[in-house]
Design a protein around this motif. Structure first.
Motif, short mmCIF file in Angstrom:
data_model
loop_
_atom_site.label_atom_id
_atom_site.label_comp_id
_atom_site.label_asym_id
_atom_site.label_seq_id
_atom_site.Cartn_x
_atom_site.Cartn_y
_atom_site.Cartn_z
N ASP A 103 0.83 -1.22 0.00
CA ASP A 103 0.00 0.00 0.00
C ASP A 103 0.86 1.25 0.00
OD1 ASP A 103 -2.26 -1.54 -0.03
OD2 ASP A 103 -2.78 -1.23 2.07
N GLN A 104 1.88 1.26 0.82
CA GLN A 104 2.72 2.45 0.94
C GLN A 104 3.50 2.72 -0.34
OE1 GLN A 104 6.44 2.38 3.30
NE2 GLN A 104 5.52 4.06 4.49
N ILE A 105 4.10 1.69 -0.91
CA ILE A 105 4.95 1.92 -2.09
C ILE A 105 4.10 2.29 -3.31
CG2 ILE A 105 5.10 -0.43 -3.05
CD1 ILE A 105 8.07 1.96 -2.51
N LEU A 106 2.88 1.75 -3.39
CA LEU A 106 2.01 2.12 -4.51
C LEU A 106 1.43 3.52 -4.33
CD1 LEU A 106 0.16 -1.19 -5.47
CD2 LEU A 106 2.20 -0.14 -6.49
N ASP A 107 1.27 3.96 -3.08
CA ASP A 107 0.87 5.33 -2.82
C ASP A 107 1.95 6.28 -3.34
OD1 ASP A 107 -0.48 7.62 -1.76
OD2 ASP A 107 0.74 7.48 0.07
N TYR A 108 3.21 5.95 -3.04
CA TYR A 108 4.31 6.76 -3.55
C TYR A 108 4.36 6.73 -5.07
CZ TYR A 108 8.80 8.59 -4.74
OH TYR A 108 9.78 9.33 -5.34
N TYR A 109 4.21 5.54 -5.65
CA TYR A 109 4.25 5.38 -7.11
C TYR A 109 3.22 6.30 -7.76
CZ TYR A 109 4.21 2.78 -11.59
OH TYR A 109 4.28 2.41 -12.92
N ARG A 110 2.01 6.33 -7.21
CA ARG A 110 0.95 7.17 -7.77
C ARG A 110 1.29 8.65 -7.65
NH1 ARG A 110 -2.66 10.05 -5.44
NH2 ARG A 110 -2.28 9.12 -3.38
N ARG A 111 1.72 9.07 -6.46
CA ARG A 111 2.05 10.48 -6.23
C ARG A 111 3.20 10.94 -7.15
NH1 ARG A 111 0.71 12.69 -0.92
NH2 ARG A 111 -0.44 11.18 0.35
N ALA A 112 4.23 10.11 -7.23
CA ALA A 112 5.39 10.48 -8.03
C ALA A 112 5.05 10.54 -9.51
CB ALA A 112 6.54 9.50 -7.77
N ASN A 113 4.19 9.64 -9.98
CA ASN A 113 3.77 9.67 -11.38
C ASN A 113 2.97 10.93 -11.69
OD1 ASN A 113 4.04 7.41 -13.55
ND2 ASN A 113 4.12 6.33 -11.60
N GLU A 114 2.08 11.30 -10.79
CA GLU A 114 1.28 12.51 -11.01
C GLU A 114 2.18 13.74 -11.08
OE1 GLU A 114 -1.62 12.64 -7.90
OE2 GLU A 114 -2.84 11.01 -8.76
N PHE A 115 3.14 13.80 -10.17
CA PHE A 115 4.05 14.94 -10.17
C PHE A 115 4.93 14.94 -11.42
CE2 PHE A 115 7.98 17.10 -8.44
CZ PHE A 115 7.43 18.37 -8.49
N ALA A 116 5.38 13.76 -11.81
CA ALA A 116 6.22 13.64 -13.00
C ALA A 116 5.49 14.10 -14.25
CB ALA A 116 6.68 12.19 -13.16
N SER A 117 4.20 13.86 -14.32
CA SER A 117 3.41 14.31 -15.46
C SER A 117 3.45 15.84 -15.55
CB SER A 117 1.97 13.82 -15.32
OG SER A 117 1.19 14.21 -16.42
N GLU A 118 3.38 16.48 -14.39
CA GLU A 118 3.49 17.95 -14.36
C GLU A 118 4.86 18.40 -14.86
OE1 GLU A 118 3.22 21.75 -11.26
OE2 GLU A 118 3.00 19.70 -10.49
N LEU A 119 5.91 17.71 -14.43
CA LEU A 119 7.26 18.09 -14.85
C LEU A 119 7.46 17.92 -16.35
CD1 LEU A 119 9.41 16.58 -11.94
CD2 LEU A 119 8.57 18.92 -12.20
N LEU A 120 6.89 16.86 -16.91
CA LEU A 120 6.97 16.67 -18.37
C LEU A 120 6.25 17.81 -19.09
CD1 LEU A 120 6.48 12.81 -18.70
CD2 LEU A 120 8.53 14.10 -19.32
N GLY A 121 5.16 18.28 -18.49
CA GLY A 121 4.47 19.44 -19.05
C GLY A 121 5.35 20.67 -19.04
N TRP A 122 6.12 20.86 -17.96
CA TRP A 122 7.07 21.97 -17.89
C TRP A 122 8.10 21.87 -19.01
CZ3 TRP A 122 9.00 22.79 -12.13
CH2 TRP A 122 7.91 23.21 -11.35
N VAL A 123 8.64 20.65 -19.18
CA VAL A 123 9.68 20.44 -20.18
C VAL A 123 9.16 20.81 -21.57
CG1 VAL A 123 11.05 18.67 -21.36
CG2 VAL A 123 10.93 18.70 -18.86
N GLU A 124 7.97 20.33 -21.88
CA GLU A 124 7.42 20.60 -23.20
C GLU A 124 7.11 22.08 -23.39
OE1 GLU A 124 4.16 18.89 -26.37
OE2 GLU A 124 4.33 17.96 -24.40
N ALA A 125 6.52 22.70 -22.37
CA ALA A 125 6.12 24.10 -22.48
C ALA A 125 7.31 25.03 -22.67
CB ALA A 125 5.33 24.52 -21.25
N HIS A 126 8.47 24.66 -22.13
CA HIS A 126 9.64 25.54 -22.20
C HIS A 126 10.68 25.07 -23.21
CE1 HIS A 126 8.54 28.32 -18.95
NE2 HIS A 126 7.91 27.28 -18.44
N ALA A 127 10.27 24.15 -24.07
CA ALA A 127 11.13 23.75 -25.19
C ALA A 127 10.82 24.66 -26.39
CB ALA A 127 10.87 22.30 -25.56
N PRO A 128 11.81 24.90 -27.25
CA PRO A 128 11.55 25.70 -28.46
C PRO A 128 10.48 25.03 -29.33
CG PRO A 128 13.90 25.36 -28.14
CD PRO A 128 13.20 24.47 -27.16
#
Length: 279
Positions: A103-128
Motif C-alpha cells: 500500500d505504501q509503495i504504490l501510494d508513492y508510485y501514484r504520487r510520483a507519477n502525477e508529479f512527473a506528469s506535471e514536470l513533463l508538461g514543464w519540459v514541453e512548455a519551455h522547449a523551443p
C-alpha cells in the motif's frame, strides 16, 4: 559550476527547472509536493526488507522483470565489465510486491507519477517550438496509463573491503527512459558529469527531489535535452559502514509511443536492455 536547487513554489520554477535540465541534464527541486515523511518511511521499511531473508521469496521474473534482483545479477553499466555493488527491487503496480509494503509503495508510485506528469508538461512548455514539433504526442500523454514506468528500490550495502577491483555502487551510465524522478538518498554519492567532463556532486539535502533526463527524451527531442552521464561513487571513512537506499522512478512511455523516425518506445527499450545483458 554546481547544480542549483530550484524552489518548486517560485513563480519562475518551471523555467529555472527546464534551464537546469538543458544545461546539466539534471534539475533539483525543493518544496515539492512529495511528502518527506512518506519517503523516510519507505527508506526505513525497505531497508528492513533488504537486510532479512524475506527478499529471496520475491526473486525477479525473467519475462516481466518485476521483483528482487540480488547482487549477483546486478547490472553491468554499458561500456563496463564489473557489476555494480547493489541489489534492488522492481516495483510495478501489476507485479509482485511484499503485502506489508504494497500500500505504501504504490501510494508513492501514484504520487510520483502525477508529479512527473506535471514536470513533463514543464519540459514541453519551455522547449523551443521546433523541438515541441518533434514530439509525436504530448510528453505527459506518453506516460499516461503506461504499465512500463518502473519504480526501483535500490540498496547499496555497506562496504566490506572484499569488493571486486574497480567496482563502484553504480558505474557511470545514462538512464534509458524519459525522465527519472529521485528523492534525495539517505546517503551522498550521486554525481553528474558536466559538459566539461568534471564530476559534480548532486545536492542530497534530505527532502530534495532530483530529476534527470534519460535517453528516450534525448531521442524524442532530437538531442535538445541531453541524457546526462551519472554515477554513485563508493563512500569513504565512517560512511563505508552505512547502507544507501535510493528510490528512482523511471518514466517509460507506453510501448507504442513513437519517439523518433528510428524508434518506438518498445524497440528502443529492448535494444538497450539487450546491450545491458538483461534480455
Amino acid at each position: 559550476m554546481k547544480l542549483e536547487t530550484v524552489d518548486y513554489r517560485a513563480e519562475n520554477a518551471a523555467e529555472q527547472f527546464v534551464q537546469s535540465l538543458r544545461d546539466t541534464g539534471f534539475g533539483v527541486l525543493k518544496n515539492h509536493p512529495i511528502p518527506q515523511e512518506l519517503v523516510e518511511s519507505i527508506y526505513k521499511n525497505w531497508y528492513e526488507f533488504f537486510i532479512n531473508g524475506q527478499k529471496n521469496d520475491y526473486h525477479y521474473n525473467v519475462e516481466t522483470q518485476d521483483g528482487y534482483f540480488p547482487p549477483d545479477v546486478s547490472e553491468v553499466a554499458k561500456g563496463h565489465t564489473v557489476k555494480d555493488i547493489k541489489e534492488y527491487y522492481h516495483v510495478y503496480p501489476w507485479g509482485q510486491i511484499p503485502p506489508e509494503l504494497k500500500d505504501q509503495i504504490l501510494d508513492y508510485y501514484r504520487r510520483a507519477n502525477e508529479f512527473a506528469s506535471e514536470l513533463l508538461g514543464w519540459v514541453e512548455a519551455h522547449a523551443p517550438k521546433e523541438v515541441q514539433e518533434k514530439f509525436s504526442i504530448a510528453l505527459s500523454k506518453m506516460i499516461e496509463d503506461s504499465e512500463m514506468t518502473l519504480l526501483r528500490v535500490l540498496h547499496y550495502p555497506p562496504m566490506t573491503g572484499d569488493e571486486e577491483p574497480g567496482a563502484i555502487r553504480a558505474a557511470a551510465h545514462e538512464d534509458i527512459n524519459l525522465l527519472t524522478v529521485l528523492p534525495a538518498s539517505n546517503e551522498p554519492g550521486l554525481q553528474v558529469k558536466a559538459q566539461d567532463g568534471e564530476w559534480l556532486d548532486v545536492p542530497c539535502d534530505f527532502g530534495s527531489l532530483i530529476i534527470n533526463i534519460g535517453d528516450m527524451l534525448q531521442e524524442a527531442s532530437g538531442g535538445y535535452f541531453p541524457s546526462t552521464t551519472h554515477r554513485v561513487i563508493n563512500p569513504t571513512g565512517k560512511r563505508q559502514e552505512s547502507s544507501r537506499i535510493s528510490l528512482p522512478l523511471f518514466l517509460h512511455p507506453k510501448p507504442e509511443v513513437v519517439l523518433s523516425e528510428n524508434y518506438t518506445a518498445d524497440s528502443y527499450l529492448k535494444e538497450r536492455l539487450r546491450e545491458l545483458g538483461v534480455l
